[in-house]
Design a protein around this motif. Sequence first.
Motif, PDB file in Angstrom:
ATOM      1  N   PHE A   2       0.975  -1.469   0.312  1.00  0.00           N
ATOM      2  CA  PHE A   2      -0.042  -0.300   0.002  1.00  0.00           C
ATOM      3  C   PHE A   2       0.807   1.209  -0.593  1.00  0.00           C
ATOM      4  O   PHE A   2       1.533   1.441   0.624  1.00  0.00           O
ATOM      5  CB  PHE A   2      -1.032  -0.103   1.184  1.00  0.00           C
ATOM      6  N   ILE A   3       0.757   2.122  -0.885  1.00  0.00           N
ATOM      7  CA  ILE A   3       2.097   3.278  -0.941  1.00  0.00           C
ATOM      8  C   ILE A   3       0.537   4.544  -0.719  1.00  0.00           C
ATOM      9  O   ILE A   3      -0.365   5.031  -1.401  1.00  0.00           O
ATOM     10  CB  ILE A   3       2.211   3.848  -2.741  1.00  0.00           C
ATOM     11  N   GLN A   4       1.229   5.095   0.490  1.00  0.00           N
ATOM     12  CA  GLN A   4       0.188   6.518   1.366  1.00  0.00           C
ATOM     13  C   GLN A   4       0.467   7.226  -0.270  1.00  0.00           C
ATOM     14  O   GLN A   4       2.301   7.447  -0.998  1.00  0.00           O
ATOM     15  CB  GLN A   4       1.530   6.649   2.333  1.00  0.00           C
ATOM     16  N   GLN A  41       6.425   4.171  -7.861  1.00  0.00           N
ATOM     17  CA  GLN A  41       7.769   3.233  -7.660  1.00  0.00           C
ATOM     18  C   GLN A  41       8.354   2.792  -8.554  1.00  0.00           C
ATOM     19  O   GLN A  41       8.024   2.294  -9.856  1.00  0.00           O
ATOM     20  CB  GLN A  41       6.405   1.963  -6.880  1.00  0.00           C
ATOM     21  N   THR A  42       9.312   2.980  -7.816  1.00  0.00           N
ATOM     22  CA  THR A  42      10.535   1.807  -8.859  1.00  0.00           C
ATOM     23  C   THR A  42      10.990   0.514  -8.879  1.00  0.00           C
ATOM     24  O   THR A  42      10.756   0.482  -7.812  1.00  0.00           O
ATOM     25  CB  THR A  42      11.298   3.153  -8.699  1.00  0.00           C
ATOM     26  N   VAL A  43      10.450  -0.179  -9.128  1.00  0.00           N
ATOM     27  CA  VAL A  43      10.618  -2.049  -8.893  1.00  0.00           C
ATOM     28  C   VAL A  43      11.291  -2.454 -10.702  1.00  0.00           C
ATOM     29  O   VAL A  43      11.834  -2.060 -11.260  1.00  0.00           O
ATOM     30  CB  VAL A  43       9.149  -2.521  -9.836  1.00  0.00           C
ATOM     31  N   GLU A  51      11.068  -1.953 -20.076  1.00  0.00           N
ATOM     32  CA  GLU A  51      12.293  -1.155 -19.229  1.00  0.00           C
ATOM     33  C   GLU A  51      12.369  -2.004 -17.877  1.00  0.00           C
ATOM     34  O   GLU A  51      11.791  -2.415 -17.448  1.00  0.00           O
ATOM     35  CB  GLU A  51      11.448   0.076 -18.509  1.00  0.00           C
ATOM     36  N   ASN A  52      13.485  -2.392 -17.477  1.00  0.00           N
ATOM     37  CA  ASN A  52      13.940  -2.874 -16.183  1.00  0.00           C
ATOM     38  C   ASN A  52      14.709  -2.368 -15.783  1.00  0.00           C
ATOM     39  O   ASN A  52      16.083  -2.044 -16.491  1.00  0.00           O
ATOM     40  CB  ASN A  52      14.230  -4.768 -16.436  1.00  0.00           C
ATOM     41  N   PRO A  53      14.901  -1.414 -14.119  1.00  0.00           N
ATOM     42  CA  PRO A  53      13.675  -0.912 -13.505  1.00  0.00           C
ATOM     43  C   PRO A  53      12.753  -0.604 -14.491  1.00  0.00           C
ATOM     44  O   PRO A  53      12.954   0.033 -15.374  1.00  0.00           O
ATOM     45  CB  PRO A  53      14.318  -0.265 -12.580  1.00  0.00           C
ATOM     46  N   ILE A  54      11.623  -0.444 -13.814  1.00  0.00           N
ATOM     47  CA  ILE A  54      10.259   0.292 -14.066  1.00  0.00           C
ATOM     48  C   ILE A  54      10.037   1.509 -13.522  1.00  0.00           C
ATOM     49  O   ILE A  54       9.492   0.695 -11.771  1.00  0.00           O
ATOM     50  CB  ILE A  54       9.140  -0.782 -15.146  1.00  0.00           C
TER      51      ILE A  54
END
Length: 275
Positions: A57-59, A64-66, A90-93
């Motif tokens: 859960f992103i406040q 966000q980079t993953v 893309e990686n990271p995305i």
Amino acid sequence: MKQHGLILMLIASVSSYASANEIFTTTTSYKPPMDCMLYITTSPQQGGTTTKPGEHFIQGCSPQTVEAIPHTGFTFSHWENNDGSFLSYENPITIEFPSRSIVAVFDTLGDFPNIRLMGTYTCNENPCMGYLCSRDVWSVMEDNDIYYLTKDWEWLWGCEPISWNGYTPKEGDSVIVEGEVSEATDYHANPYINIEVENLSPVICPIELIYKNDSWKTELLRNFRDNVLSRTPEGRELIKLYYLWSPSIIQAMENNEDFKDEAKEMINEALLLIQ
């Protein structure tokens, strides 16, 4: 009259201030940030992991980079949406919101080494240990080593009955498994081993094919196995090799009567030494 004019000017000034203040209040009123959900899985499960596996859960719904991290024997392919539609190479995305559910897709790298082992068919806790991975999976235990079984590079979730060439093993059965072996690590960087199953068969004794199950010779050889061979490391290794190759031995005897007769003659000579 001057006094009335001053009063009107004062009222106008207050009204103007109030109006301006209302606009200011409206345009700068505080709004609490909205939370967003980020849900990341991998395909196949053992193909790799990500820097943000599982559910988050992103406040404030900030981007966000993953990064997708392939396991040994795999390479990152692309990202997909949860419905299977293509997302990105893309990686990271960097993930933009509202809420997203995405999949990191991995490909295999060439051929894996093959393995052939005998063990006990067991239902074990899977090494994923994440929210999506709460179900147990089928595995084979050889001594104290666990080998997680896969089919089409997916774990066999829930330990549901599954057939292999007409054979449906039950938990606790002694089985022989053949397939491609690969190593991976769980979310805590602990290594584990998968086998992409090519064949899984029951452990069958060739002696029973020669002498039948109720023969006194079969019983004598079993006693020799249990009371002599099994008491030494060398003997236990011979037992393991015998059962490991028993399907091939049985197939050869069924296809070639001369080979079966030769094997029977050799065993009869061994029986003279055992008695």
